[in-house]
Scaffold this active site. Structure first.
Site, PDB file in Angstrom:
ATOM      1  CD  GLU A 107     -27.213  56.368 -29.283  1.00  0.00           C
ATOM      2  OE1 GLU A 107     -27.375  57.524 -29.704  1.00  0.00           O
ATOM      3  OE2 GLU A 107     -28.018  55.795 -28.529  1.00  0.00           O
ATOM      4  CE1 TYR A 119     -17.026  60.952 -27.810  1.00  0.00           C
ATOM      5  CE2 TYR A 119     -17.723  59.235 -29.337  1.00  0.00           C
ATOM      6  CZ  TYR A 119     -17.740  60.554 -28.922  1.00  0.00           C
ATOM      7  OH  TYR A 119     -18.471  61.482 -29.617  1.00  0.00           O
TER       8      TYR A 119
END
Ligand SMILES: CC(C)(COP(=O)(O)OP(=O)(O)OC[C@H]1O[C@@H](n2cnc3c(N)ncnc32)[C@H](O)[C@@H]1OP(=O)(O)O)[C@@H](O)C(=O)NCCC(=O)NCCS
Length: 154
Positions: A107, A119
Protein backbone atom coordinates in the site's frame (compact mmCIF):
# COMPACT_ATOMS: atom_id res chain seq x y z
CA UNK A 1 25.86 4.52 -8.68
CA UNK A 2 24.97 3.00 -5.37
CA UNK A 3 27.53 1.64 -2.94
CA UNK A 4 25.01 0.29 -0.46
CA UNK A 5 25.31 -3.33 0.71
CA UNK A 6 22.20 -5.35 1.60
CA UNK A 7 22.29 -7.68 4.61
CA UNK A 8 19.53 -9.78 6.21
CA UNK A 9 18.09 -8.71 9.57
CA UNK A 10 16.10 -10.37 12.34
CA UNK A 11 14.77 -9.68 15.84
CA UNK A 12 18.31 -8.82 17.03
CA UNK A 13 18.27 -5.79 14.68
CA UNK A 14 14.94 -4.45 16.00
CA UNK A 15 16.55 -1.39 17.64
CA UNK A 16 18.46 -0.50 14.44
CA UNK A 17 15.29 -0.86 12.36
CA UNK A 18 13.31 1.20 14.86
CA UNK A 19 15.86 4.04 14.67
CA UNK A 20 15.84 3.93 10.84
CA UNK A 21 12.03 3.99 10.83
CA UNK A 22 11.92 6.99 13.14
CA UNK A 23 14.50 8.91 11.09
CA UNK A 24 12.61 8.23 7.88
CA UNK A 25 9.02 8.73 9.02
CA UNK A 26 9.40 11.01 12.07
CA UNK A 27 7.37 8.69 14.28
CA UNK A 28 8.21 5.78 16.54
CA UNK A 29 7.91 2.04 15.90
CA UNK A 30 8.76 0.41 19.25
CA UNK A 31 11.70 -2.03 19.04
CA UNK A 32 9.70 -4.56 21.10
CA UNK A 33 6.88 -4.55 18.54
CA UNK A 34 9.35 -4.81 15.69
CA UNK A 35 11.17 -7.69 17.40
CA UNK A 36 7.86 -9.52 17.82
CA UNK A 37 6.98 -8.98 14.17
CA UNK A 38 10.42 -10.14 13.03
CA UNK A 39 10.18 -13.28 15.15
CA UNK A 40 6.79 -14.10 13.63
CA UNK A 41 6.11 -16.52 10.79
CA UNK A 42 7.14 -15.41 7.30
CA UNK A 43 8.83 -12.17 8.37
CA UNK A 44 11.65 -10.89 6.16
CA UNK A 45 13.87 -7.92 6.91
CA UNK A 46 16.81 -6.42 5.08
CA UNK A 47 19.12 -3.58 6.02
CA UNK A 48 21.14 -1.46 3.57
CA UNK A 49 24.58 -0.53 4.88
CA UNK A 50 26.45 2.46 3.51
CA UNK A 51 30.12 2.54 2.51
CA UNK A 52 31.10 3.02 6.18
CA UNK A 53 29.02 0.00 7.22
CA UNK A 54 26.39 2.20 8.87
CA UNK A 55 22.67 1.40 8.46
CA UNK A 56 21.16 3.58 5.73
CA UNK A 57 17.80 1.96 5.07
CA UNK A 58 15.65 -1.13 5.37
CA UNK A 59 12.86 -3.15 3.83
CA UNK A 60 10.39 -5.24 5.80
CA UNK A 61 8.07 -7.84 4.39
CA UNK A 62 6.02 -10.87 5.30
CA UNK A 63 5.18 -14.03 3.37
CA UNK A 64 2.03 -16.07 4.03
CA UNK A 65 1.48 -19.06 1.74
CA UNK A 66 1.80 -17.78 -1.84
CA UNK A 67 1.25 -14.11 -1.02
CA UNK A 68 3.78 -11.60 0.27
CA UNK A 69 3.36 -8.07 1.58
CA UNK A 70 5.82 -5.19 1.66
CA UNK A 71 5.25 -3.76 5.15
CA UNK A 72 7.72 -0.88 5.07
CA UNK A 73 10.70 0.43 3.15
CA UNK A 74 12.77 3.54 3.78
CA UNK A 75 16.16 5.13 3.30
CA UNK A 76 17.56 7.80 5.60
CA UNK A 77 16.81 11.20 4.05
CA UNK A 78 20.45 11.84 3.04
CA UNK A 79 20.79 8.37 1.46
CA UNK A 80 17.90 8.66 -1.00
CA UNK A 81 18.00 8.84 -4.79
CA UNK A 82 21.12 6.69 -5.01
CA UNK A 83 19.38 3.50 -6.06
CA UNK A 84 19.05 2.14 -2.51
CA UNK A 85 15.27 1.83 -2.71
CA UNK A 86 15.58 -0.24 -5.89
CA UNK A 87 18.33 -2.36 -4.39
CA UNK A 88 16.34 -3.14 -1.23
CA UNK A 89 13.12 -3.84 -3.09
CA UNK A 90 14.84 -6.11 -5.61
CA UNK A 91 16.46 -8.03 -2.73
CA UNK A 92 13.15 -8.36 -0.91
CA UNK A 93 11.44 -9.56 -4.11
CA UNK A 94 14.15 -12.20 -4.48
CA UNK A 95 13.62 -13.44 -0.92
CA UNK A 96 9.82 -13.44 -1.15
CA UNK A 97 10.10 -15.46 -4.37
CA UNK A 98 12.51 -17.91 -2.75
CA UNK A 99 10.05 -18.29 0.15
CA UNK A 100 7.36 -19.42 -2.30
CA UNK A 101 5.30 -16.26 -2.80
CA UNK A 102 3.70 -15.75 -6.21
CA UNK A 103 2.44 -12.19 -5.64
CA UNK A 104 3.78 -9.24 -3.67
CA UNK A 105 1.30 -6.61 -2.42
CA UNK A 106 1.84 -3.18 -0.90
CA UNK A 107 0.00 0.00 0.00
CA UNK A 108 1.26 3.48 -0.82
CA UNK A 109 -0.16 6.95 -0.17
CA UNK A 110 -1.44 8.61 -3.34
CA UNK A 111 0.77 11.64 -2.62
CA UNK A 112 4.05 9.70 -2.13
CA UNK A 113 5.70 10.48 -5.47
CA UNK A 114 9.06 8.90 -4.57
CA UNK A 115 7.56 5.58 -3.48
CA UNK A 116 5.18 5.48 -6.46
CA UNK A 117 8.13 6.02 -8.82
CA UNK A 118 10.05 3.22 -7.10
CA UNK A 119 7.14 0.76 -7.22
CA UNK A 120 6.11 1.54 -10.81
CA UNK A 121 9.73 1.22 -11.87
CA UNK A 122 9.94 -2.18 -10.18
CA UNK A 123 6.97 -3.65 -12.06
CA UNK A 124 4.10 -3.02 -9.62
CA UNK A 125 0.68 -2.17 -11.00
CA UNK A 126 -2.37 -0.72 -9.29
CA UNK A 127 -4.83 -3.21 -7.83
CA UNK A 128 -7.22 -0.95 -5.90
CA UNK A 129 -7.75 2.04 -3.64
CA UNK A 130 -8.26 2.18 0.13
CA UNK A 131 -10.14 5.41 0.87
CA UNK A 132 -8.79 7.48 3.78
CA UNK A 133 -6.26 4.77 4.70
CA UNK A 134 -3.57 7.13 6.06
CA UNK A 135 -4.51 9.62 8.78
CA UNK A 136 -2.50 12.81 8.56
CA UNK A 137 -3.65 14.96 11.51
CA UNK A 138 -7.32 15.69 10.92
CA UNK A 139 -7.02 14.81 7.22
CA UNK A 140 -6.85 11.46 5.50
CA UNK A 141 -4.99 10.32 2.39
CA UNK A 142 -6.06 7.43 0.17
CA UNK A 143 -3.80 4.43 -0.32
CA UNK A 144 -3.18 2.75 -3.65
CA UNK A 145 -2.93 -1.02 -3.36
CA UNK A 146 -0.28 -2.31 -5.76
CA UNK A 147 0.78 -5.80 -6.71
CA UNK A 148 3.52 -7.53 -8.66
CA UNK A 149 3.78 -11.11 -9.85
CA UNK A 150 6.87 -12.95 -8.63
CA UNK A 151 8.97 -15.79 -9.98
CA UNK A 152 8.35 -17.11 -13.47
CA UNK A 153 5.20 -14.97 -13.75
CA UNK A 154 7.07 -11.78 -12.72
C1 LIG B 1 10.55 5.74 -1.35
C2 LIG B 1 12.03 5.60 -1.03
C3 LIG B 1 12.25 4.32 -0.22
C4 LIG B 1 12.80 5.52 -2.36
O1 LIG B 1 14.17 5.25 -2.03
P1 LIG B 1 15.38 5.80 -2.94
O2 LIG B 1 16.60 5.12 -2.47
O3 LIG B 1 15.36 7.28 -2.96
O4 LIG B 1 14.94 5.24 -4.37
P2 LIG B 1 15.88 4.99 -5.63
O5 LIG B 1 17.06 5.92 -5.60
O6 LIG B 1 16.14 3.55 -5.75
O7 LIG B 1 14.92 5.47 -6.79
C5 LIG B 1 13.85 4.67 -7.23
C6 LIG B 1 13.08 5.41 -8.32
O8 LIG B 1 12.27 6.40 -7.73
C7 LIG B 1 12.56 7.68 -8.28
N1 LIG B 1 12.46 8.65 -7.20
C8 LIG B 1 13.10 8.60 -6.01
N2 LIG B 1 12.76 9.67 -5.29
C9 LIG B 1 11.89 10.40 -6.04
C10 LIG B 1 11.19 11.60 -5.82
N3 LIG B 1 11.33 12.28 -4.67
N4 LIG B 1 10.38 12.05 -6.80
C11 LIG B 1 10.23 11.37 -7.95
N5 LIG B 1 10.88 10.20 -8.23
C12 LIG B 1 11.70 9.74 -7.28
C13 LIG B 1 13.98 7.55 -8.79
O9 LIG B 1 14.24 8.48 -9.82
C14 LIG B 1 13.99 6.14 -9.32
O10 LIG B 1 13.33 6.10 -10.57
P3 LIG B 1 13.95 5.26 -11.79
O11 LIG B 1 13.86 3.82 -11.35
O12 LIG B 1 13.03 5.59 -12.92
O13 LIG B 1 15.34 5.74 -11.94
C15 LIG B 1 12.57 6.85 -0.26
O14 LIG B 1 12.15 8.02 -0.94
C16 LIG B 1 12.10 6.93 1.20
O15 LIG B 1 12.72 6.39 2.09
N6 LIG B 1 10.97 7.65 1.44
C17 LIG B 1 10.44 7.84 2.81
C18 LIG B 1 9.80 6.56 3.30
C19 LIG B 1 8.66 6.13 2.38
O16 LIG B 1 7.85 6.92 1.92
N7 LIG B 1 8.58 4.79 2.16
C20 LIG B 1 7.55 4.20 1.34
C21 LIG B 1 6.29 4.07 2.10
S1 LIG B 1 5.07 3.24 1.13
Amino acid sequence: MTVLRIVPAGPAEAAVLSALYESAFGEAWAPEQLAQLLAGPGALALIALDEAGEPAGYALGRVAADEAELLSIALLPDKRRRGGGHLLLDALIERCTAAGAATLFLEVATDNAAALALYRGTGFCEAGIRKGYYKVGPAAVDAIVMKRALGAAG
